[in-house]
Design a protein around this motif. Structure first.
Motif, short mmCIF file in Angstrom:
data_model
loop_
_atom_site.label_atom_id
_atom_site.label_comp_id
_atom_site.label_asym_id
_atom_site.label_seq_id
_atom_site.Cartn_x
_atom_site.Cartn_y
_atom_site.Cartn_z
N LEU A 187 0.84 -1.33 0.09
CA LEU A 187 0.05 0.13 -0.01
C LEU A 187 1.01 1.18 -0.03
N HIS A 215 -11.76 4.30 1.33
CA HIS A 215 -10.63 3.58 2.19
C HIS A 215 -9.93 4.55 2.89
N ILE A 265 -5.36 -2.66 -2.26
CA ILE A 265 -6.85 -2.93 -1.74
C ILE A 265 -7.75 -3.59 -2.84
#
Length: 304
Positions: A187, A215, A265
């Motif tokens: 990420l 998110h 994600i």
């Protein structure tokens, strides 16, 4: 002449009388009794102030006025009948032009096999792909001139019917040899690397950024492009990356030298829909085109 008072059945009787030059044969042709057909002839003579048929020896002959009426009357009746008969569509002989609208990533998937299929079945048919417009930019004038739309749209196009075509997902595209390639699935690296965002006509942001915002994260956008294809070309020539529909990357990865990576994600999946005007629901030409597109979509390889 008062057309509102005109009995169109008289024109059918007149056509039979002129083509047969006989009351009895005309009666048999149109399914009337001989007296009823004689009555129709009397009415026609009064309306046109012409005898139309005159007895010569054992038979009857047409007057000059009747001869002049034969061709235009037959043509007129053919047009009237056509009003009540659905127009056939013959792909092999059609010269129809279809107007389509779709984003570039769908163009890459659908158009190559669709063009091949159309060429095989309907060599005279032409497909015109119009510049992309979303539901908010679909004006009534534009809608009247569009035969088919393919889109991943949350909102329906007004006056169009929607049908699911295929499913897709988003994934990362990076050039082969990208220095951060081994870590782009993490990420922090994914967010910190420069991205090409895709902001199409009528959009304010790339839908990917709306998804990331949900998110509570944001990526570093270095460039915006108006189409996924332009974004992929930029990715192939730089250290920028992009998140684009997976099916498009799979199709172009080898040609552009791209690697395909899963985002850190899970983006889930989305559906692409086919829209056609409600007014064309029973149009044979529209049905043929929709069937061709649906068959192409059904033949797309594998899951997204």
């Amino acid at each position: 002449m008062n057309l509102a008072a005109l009995d169109l059945n008289l024109l059918v009787a007149l056509d039979a009388l002129l083509s047969q030059a006989s009351v009895s044969r005309a009666a048999k042709r149109i399914g009337l009794s001989q007296p009823a057909t004689s009555h129709a002839l009397r009415r026609l003579r009064e309306m046109m102030d012409d005898p139309l048929l005159v007895r010569v020896g054992a038979g009857m002959e047409l007057t000059p006025r009747a001869h002049a009426l034969r061709a235009p009357l037959a043509e007129t009746l053919a047009h009237v009948r056509g009003l009540f008969v659905a127009e056939d569509f013959e792909p092999a002989t059609s010269q129809r032009r279809f107007s389509l609208m779709m984003p570039d990533h769908v163009f890459d998937l659908i158009l190559p096999p669709l063009v091949a299929g159309v060429a095989a079945q309907a060599p005279g048919v032409r497909l015109d792909v119009r510049p992309w417009r979303g539901p908010g930019q679909m004006t009534p004038d534009l809608a009247r001139n569009i035969d088919l739309v393919i889109a991943c749209a949350d909102d329906d196009f007004p006056g169009f019917h929607r049908r699911t075509l295929f499913r897709d997902t988003d994934t990362i595209a990076a050039r082969k040899g990208h220095p951060a390639l081994p870590r782009l699935g993490e990420l922090q690296t994914f967010l910190a690397t420069g991205h090409v965002a895709v902001v199409g006509y009528g959009q304010r942001v790339d839908p990917i950024d709306t998804w990331l915002e949900e998110h509570r994260v944001a990526r570093r956008i270095a460039l915006t492009a108006p189409s996924y294809l332009q974004a992929l070309h930029m990715v192939s020539l730089s250290d920028l990356i992009a998140v684009v529909p997976r099916r498009q990357i799979v199709m172009l990865a080898q040609a552009l030298g791209l690697e395909i990576l899963a985002p850190p994600i899970d983006p889930g999946s989305f559906e692409e829909y086919m829209f056609h005007p409600l007014t064309a629901q029973t149009d044979p030409a529209s049905i043929w085109l929709r069937t061709m597109v649906a068959e192409v979509a059904a033949g797309l390889a594998g899951n997204p």
